[in-house]
Design a protein around this motif. Sequence first.
Motif, mmCIF file in Angstrom:
data_model
loop_
_atom_site.group_PDB
_atom_site.id
_atom_site.type_symbol
_atom_site.label_atom_id
_atom_site.label_comp_id
_atom_site.label_asym_id
_atom_site.label_seq_id
_atom_site.Cartn_x
_atom_site.Cartn_y
_atom_site.Cartn_z
ATOM 1 N N GLY A 59 21.909 -33.198 5.799
ATOM 2 C CA GLY A 59 22.150 -33.285 4.310
ATOM 3 C C GLY A 59 22.851 -31.812 4.073
ATOM 4 N N CYS A 68 26.099 -32.990 2.097
ATOM 5 C CA CYS A 68 26.151 -32.741 0.553
ATOM 6 C C CYS A 68 27.126 -31.472 0.274
ATOM 7 C CB CYS A 68 24.763 -32.386 0.121
ATOM 8 S SG CYS A 68 23.735 -33.986 0.287
ATOM 9 N N THR A 99 20.879 -35.937 -5.519
ATOM 10 C CA THR A 99 20.072 -35.461 -4.482
ATOM 11 C C THR A 99 18.766 -35.201 -5.127
ATOM 12 O OG1 THR A 99 20.833 -33.304 -5.085
ATOM 13 C CG2 THR A 99 21.755 -34.417 -3.122
ATOM 14 N N GLY A 152 17.213 -38.612 -6.014
ATOM 15 C CA GLY A 152 17.007 -39.406 -4.767
ATOM 16 C C GLY A 152 15.791 -38.769 -4.198
ATOM 17 N N THR A 153 15.567 -37.498 -4.325
ATOM 18 C CA THR A 153 14.264 -36.982 -3.762
ATOM 19 C C THR A 153 13.099 -37.493 -4.435
ATOM 20 O OG1 THR A 153 15.566 -34.728 -2.981
ATOM 21 C CG2 THR A 153 13.102 -34.663 -3.336
ATOM 22 N N MET A 170 18.047 -35.659 1.257
ATOM 23 C CA MET A 170 18.044 -35.103 -0.069
ATOM 24 C C MET A 170 17.124 -33.932 -0.369
ATOM 25 S SD MET A 170 19.541 -37.681 -1.846
ATOM 26 C CE MET A 170 19.974 -39.330 -1.237
ATOM 27 N N THR A 185 20.586 -30.470 -1.670
ATOM 28 C CA THR A 185 21.063 -29.854 -2.938
ATOM 29 C C THR A 185 21.389 -28.269 -2.586
ATOM 30 O OG1 THR A 185 19.549 -31.249 -3.972
ATOM 31 C CG2 THR A 185 20.209 -29.144 -5.063
#
Length: 404
Positions: free
Chosen positions: A275, A279, A295, A298-299, A324, A328
């Motif tokens: 991730g 990301c 993110t 989604g988390t 996720m 970030t």
Amino acid sequence: MRLFSFSSPTTGVADGPGQSTSVSRTRVLWLSCTAHALHDGYTDMIYALLPVWQADFGLSFGALAMLRGIYAGTMATLQLPAGRLARTLGTRATLAFGTFLAALGYAVAGLSGSLLGLCVALAISGSGSSTQHPLASGAVSRAYGRNARGPLSIYNFSGDLGKSALPAAISLLITIMPWRHALWAVSTIGVLVAVVIALFLPSIPRDESSLEETSSQNSNGSRSGFSLLFTIGVLDTAVRMGLLTFLPFLLKTKGISQPMMGTALALVFIGGAAGKFVCGWLGTRVGVIGTVLATEGGTAALILAVICLPLAPAMILLPLLGVMLNGTSSVLYGTVPELTSVERTERAFALFYTGTIASGALSPIVYGFLGDRIGVHGATIATAITALTIFPLALALRPHLRTT
């Protein structure tokens, strides 16, 4: 490979005669990644050593927690002074010295014969590691200028490699040699990295006109913009650390076996490492705000799904949850240079990392007290709610960014 190409034709990096700017930028990136992997590996290596120290010195759990706290505390509190020191000595000298100091601390730990000795050793090592985050990330940022978001995602990802490699290495070494010798061995690696940084990290000018373009948007990237980014980073870290605190207990309520527990956590960490890389790349293409909203949303959704689903489908979702949870952070780190002037880049990174490290230390305590009151499921839901509180902050951040 095209995937790792983040070159910018206008970014300046000083180097020796005959060296191209592109090669210099690449060297800054990979040496910064090496430093990040080493220092993050040193930070998490403590977890593998705590049981050994408990058995050897007869330490209580409180004393073990103190050891971990000393390392994390010195690393967090000295990041701002490390940035100020770099303005006097230069990034290369300060980062090399910090890396040497981090290695020296573990060498001293190998010589210690008491709890006090371990405390002093870990304070030395934590002090050295305080230089890495602000200086290495600042070096990458200034080397790549306005195209730094992609390289910073690689830099961010490299820390996870160190967290995986060094704890595993020390665990293996202490099975074939005394733990003191094992510490001296990994300390030697740190000394070698320090020498390489001192010899080969290019000097990065602070007054390049092309780099000033990175901060030409400072009228938008105001102090309030950085404050919003800082708050988002603190909350994002709180969500991640809070969930990881309760995830084993949540899975235990679903009947997971102890061997499978390790597999479940590994799935989350593997997803998290992916991730950070993916990301960061995604943020350069779909925008910071869109990526953060995706993110964090989604988390929250995946946390609730893991709570509600039986064990088998919950396990399948864990790698995506890891993506996720950690994704970030790459986007946020890559945005720090956009909200600060070039000459204050290291200070901005130091502030940001200090906040996220402090959040990582304190948030499990806060969620722990909450879990005592409302139970595991309630506290886990609270982490999902915290993720959703980032939405309005991200939307408020949008006007401060060059691109969204």
